[in-house]
Every structure is written in structure tokens, then in C-alpha cells.
Design a protein around this motif. Structure first.
Motif, PDB file in Angstrom:
ATOM      1  N   SER A  74       0.831  -1.204   0.000  1.00 15.45           N
ATOM      2  CA  SER A  74       0.000   0.000   0.000  1.00 15.45           C
ATOM      3  C   SER A  74       0.865   1.253   0.000  1.00 15.45           C
ATOM      4  CB  SER A  74      -0.921   0.011   1.230  1.00 15.45           C
ATOM      5  OG  SER A  74      -1.689   1.183   1.277  1.00 15.45           O
ATOM      6  N   LEU A  75       1.897   1.262   0.828  1.00 14.01           N
ATOM      7  CA  LEU A  75       2.787   2.411   0.941  1.00 14.01           C
ATOM      8  C   LEU A  75       3.518   2.682  -0.371  1.00 14.01           C
ATOM      9  CD1 LEU A  75       4.175   4.598   2.614  1.00 14.01           C
ATOM     10  CD2 LEU A  75       5.772   2.851   3.446  1.00 14.01           C
ATOM     11  N   GLU A  76       4.029   1.627  -1.003  1.00  8.28           N
ATOM     12  CA  GLU A  76       4.765   1.801  -2.258  1.00  8.28           C
ATOM     13  C   GLU A  76       3.849   2.336  -3.359  1.00  8.28           C
ATOM     14  OE1 GLU A  76       7.976   2.084  -4.681  1.00  8.28           O
ATOM     15  OE2 GLU A  76       7.980   1.596  -2.540  1.00  8.28           O
ATOM     16  N   ASN A  77       2.644   1.800  -3.455  1.00  4.31           N
ATOM     17  CA  ASN A  77       1.687   2.316  -4.443  1.00  4.31           C
ATOM     18  C   ASN A  77       1.333   3.772  -4.158  1.00  4.31           C
ATOM     19  OD1 ASN A  77       0.538   0.347  -6.561  1.00  4.31           O
ATOM     20  ND2 ASN A  77       0.637  -0.936  -4.729  1.00  4.31           N
ATOM     21  N   ALA A  78       1.176   4.102  -2.879  1.00  2.00           N
ATOM     22  CA  ALA A  78       0.845   5.477  -2.516  1.00  2.00           C
ATOM     23  C   ALA A  78       1.960   6.434  -2.929  1.00  2.00           C
ATOM     24  CB  ALA A  78       0.599   5.580  -1.012  1.00  2.00           C
ATOM     25  N   ALA A  86      -3.269   1.662  -3.792  1.00  5.29           N
ATOM     26  CA  ALA A  86      -2.841   1.907  -2.412  1.00  5.29           C
ATOM     27  C   ALA A  86      -4.025   1.817  -1.451  1.00  5.29           C
ATOM     28  CB  ALA A  86      -2.185   3.283  -2.308  1.00  5.29           C
ATOM     29  N   TYR A  89      -5.147  -1.923  -0.889  1.00  7.56           N
ATOM     30  CA  TYR A  89      -4.299  -2.707   0.014  1.00  7.56           C
ATOM     31  C   TYR A  89      -4.377  -2.187   1.449  1.00  7.56           C
ATOM     32  CZ  TYR A  89      -2.352  -4.959  -4.110  1.00  7.56           C
ATOM     33  OH  TYR A  89      -2.197  -5.687  -5.269  1.00  7.56           O
ATOM     34  N   ILE A 111      -3.791   8.347   2.468  1.00 11.55           N
ATOM     35  CA  ILE A 111      -4.186   8.061   1.082  1.00 11.55           C
ATOM     36  C   ILE A 111      -5.464   8.817   0.724  1.00 11.55           C
ATOM     37  CG2 ILE A 111      -4.971   6.243  -0.492  1.00 11.55           C
ATOM     38  CD1 ILE A 111      -3.146   4.316   1.171  1.00 11.55           C
TER      39      ILE A 111
END
Length: 337
Positions: A74-78, A86, A89, A111
Motif C-alpha cells: 500500500s505504501l509503495e503504491n501510494a 494503495a 491494500y 491516502i
């Protein structure tokens, strides 16, 4: 990373699935860290892609049952501004943990704030406050105050900050210094929550032109830590708001002496320098490029770099303004990481 790749190569048969999934998870984290350290855009994009690939592999192998994988995914997508993924997840993480982890609640709220869904983000924080223990609520309440500020509810934000400080004082009287770190949210690994609250309050009072209240807040912070880059930056903002640019610049310089990579001070230094005349423009530009080297997605830095380039080249300025506008559309009220 060579050792981890070797580990994967030696497990092509998939006999040790748990080890392979963990190796993918570590590779995802490694590529994510490298993407923030490399200089060129091509390397950054490549490592970002690899980070998502390996983290997704780890999620698939663990069937979405490992909370750290979901959080990292989630953090990486955000951070890559893939906000819908994000969000998905982050929600999966909350379902898995049953809302027991403050870190997951805060990531979800960040997010939502990046999607400009401030009211939804505040509702998430309110839900988290109901689920969490009293001594875990520091970062949640701080996030709530920031959401109130961005929605223009400054008085409500001041009340929220005051509530945090009251709880901190009760905690200190009850347990003394031994347990002071327990009040910090799990997402905050550096700095002191109480000190940062004083800085936030000082910034709010500065925006309201309540100079004396801002000064009191900064004196409270100084008593906790006289060598805080964040406090010096807030003091600089106060001086700048009062029209004392040279005093503001001295504060920013002191902040950067303590913490050379303090991005807000790099940007604020550039802003003041650009106001002092054309001779200072090249130096201002160098501070902004340093800030963007550290935080590539900082919309404020891109915007101010555009203002600097506007004095030289309209083409480069337009590109900077375009980047700033694009990033601002998906910028959270506080950094994802």
C-alpha cells in the motif's frame, strides 16, 4: 540483494515457499529504498517497478495474510501515486488486522487525503480513535488536527492539539519520563511528539498572525530540545510572516546546520533568497534542486523552482509548474512515509 537473488535461484522448485515469499518481500523493500536513493529518473522508475513486482509476488505467495507485505504494498503504491491500488491494500490491511494497528489507520487516512477526501479521512481517524487505547492516540489526533487545518477549521485544530498536550502532561505526571515514548504513535520513529505539536501550533498561530501565541509555543518547544531543525524552521516562518526576512534566513541556516537534509528549510531558504534579488537566484535554485533530490514529489519545491526559472527561461518554468500542479493533485497532507 545478490544474496536474496541467489536464495531465490536455489529455490526454483518452490519447496520452501515461506522463505521464497520473504525473499520477495525483502527484495521489494530493497528496490523501494534504492528508488529513493538513485539520481536518474530511469533508475528510479525501474526500481519502483521492481519494488511493486516483488511485493506483489510476496502478497500472492502469502495469500494476502501477511500484514507487513500489505502495508508495504500500500505504501509503495501510494508513494508512486497509484492511489486506488494503495487504497485497496490499505483496506485489506485493516480487515486483516481488525483495525488493531494505528499505523494502518494513518496510512489509509493519508491516502484519502491525497485523493482530497478530507472528510472521509477524518472519519477514518475518528474510527481509529475509538478502536485505539488512550496512550496510542497521539499521532491519530495530530493527523486529525492537520485534516481540520486543511478544511479551514483552524480553531478546531487548536482544540485538538491542546487535547494532545493535555494527555501528554497527564501521562508524564502519572508515569514520569520512563514511559514517555509509549505515547508516540508507532508510525513516528524520530523526534518527540510533544515538541512537534508545539511546532504545529506555532505554525497555526503564525498563519493567524497571532505572533505572541506562536512565540510561546516555540519557547515551549525550545525547552524540550533547543537544537531542533523543525523548531528553527517554524521560527523562521514566524520571522518571515512578520517581514523579517534576514532573521528568517538565519533560522533556516541554523536548521540546515543541524539537519542538512531538512527539506522544509531548504525550500524556505530558497524562497527568501529569491526575494533578496537576482544575484541570489542561482543559490536559491541550488537549494531547491537539493530539496527535490531528497523529495522528488514535493510540489512546493517544484512550484518555487518554477518561479526561479521564470526569471530565466519560460520553457523550464512551465515544466516545473506543470509538475507542481500534477503532484499537488495527489499530495497527502503529510508524507506517506
Amino acid at each position: 540483494m545478490r544474496y536474496i537473488h541467489k536464495l531465490l535461484a536455489n529455490n526454483e522448485s518452490g519447496k520452501c515457499q515461506e522463505r521464497v515469499s520473504y525473499a520477495n518481500y525483502l527484495l521489494g523493500l530493497s528496490h523501494s529504498a534504492r528508488s529513493r536513493a538513485v539520481g536518474s529518473d530511469s533508475e528510479r522508475i525501474l526500481n519502483q517497478s521492481e519494488a511493486l513486482k516483488y511485493l506483489e509476488n510476496a502478497r500472492r505467495m502469502t495469500k494476502g495474510k501477511y500484514s507487513r507485505v500489505l502495508y508495504s504494498l500500500s505504501l509503495e503504491n501510494a508513494e508512486q501515486r497509484k492511489l486506488e491500488d494503495a487504497l485497496y491494500y490499505a483496506k485489506e490491511l485493516l480487515r486483516l488486522e481488525g483495525g488493531s494497528n494505528v499505523e494502518g489507520w494513518i496510512l489509509l487516512a493519508r491516502i484519502l487525503s491525497a485523493q482530497k477526501r478530507y472528510s472521509d479521512a477524518e472519519n477514518i481517524i475518528d474510527a481509529a480513535l475509538e478502536e485505539s487505547g488512550k496512550w496510542e492516540q497521539g499521532e491519530l489526533l495530530r493527523m486529525k488536527a492537520k485534516l481540520q487545518i486543511v478544511q479551514g477549521c483552524l480553531i478546531d485544530a487548536v482544540e485538538t492539539y491542546t487535547k494532545i498536550l493535555a494527555v501528554v502532561q497527564v501521562r508524564r505526571k502519572s508515569f514520569g519520563g520512563v514511559h514517555e515514548n509509549l505515547f508516540k504513535g508507532k508510525t513516528k520513529s524520530n523526534g518527540n511528539l510533544e515538541m512537534e505539536i508545539w511546532h504545529d501550533l506555532a505554525n497555526v498561530y503564525t498563519s493567524l498572525s497571532q505572533w505572541r501565541d506562536a512565540e510561546i509555543c516555540l519557547s515551549k518547544s525550545e525547552a524540550i530540545n533547543p537544537h531542533s531543525a523543525s523548531r528553527l524552521h517554524s521560527a523562521g516562518l514566524l520571522y518571515a510572516a512578520k517581514g523579517f526576512e534576514k532573521e528568517a534566513l538565519k533560522c533556516y541556516e541554523k536548521a540546515l546546520y543541524i539537519e542538512p537534509n531538512h527539506v522544509p528549510s531548504l525550500i524556505s531558504t530558497a524562497v527568501v533568497l529569491s526575494q533578496l534579488g537576482d544575484k541570489s537566484v542561482p543559490v536559491a535554485k541550488s537549494f531547491l534542486t537539493d530539496a527535490l533530490r531528497l523529495e522528488r514529489t514535493n510540489a512546493v519545491a517544484w512550484y518555487n523552482l518554477g518561479l526561479v526559472y521564470k526569471r530565466e527561461s519560460g520553457v523550464e518554468a512551465a515544466e516545473c509548474f506543470e509538475a507542481a500542479a500534477l503532484l499537488q493533485e495527489s499530495e497527502p497532507i503529510e508524507p506517506f512515509r
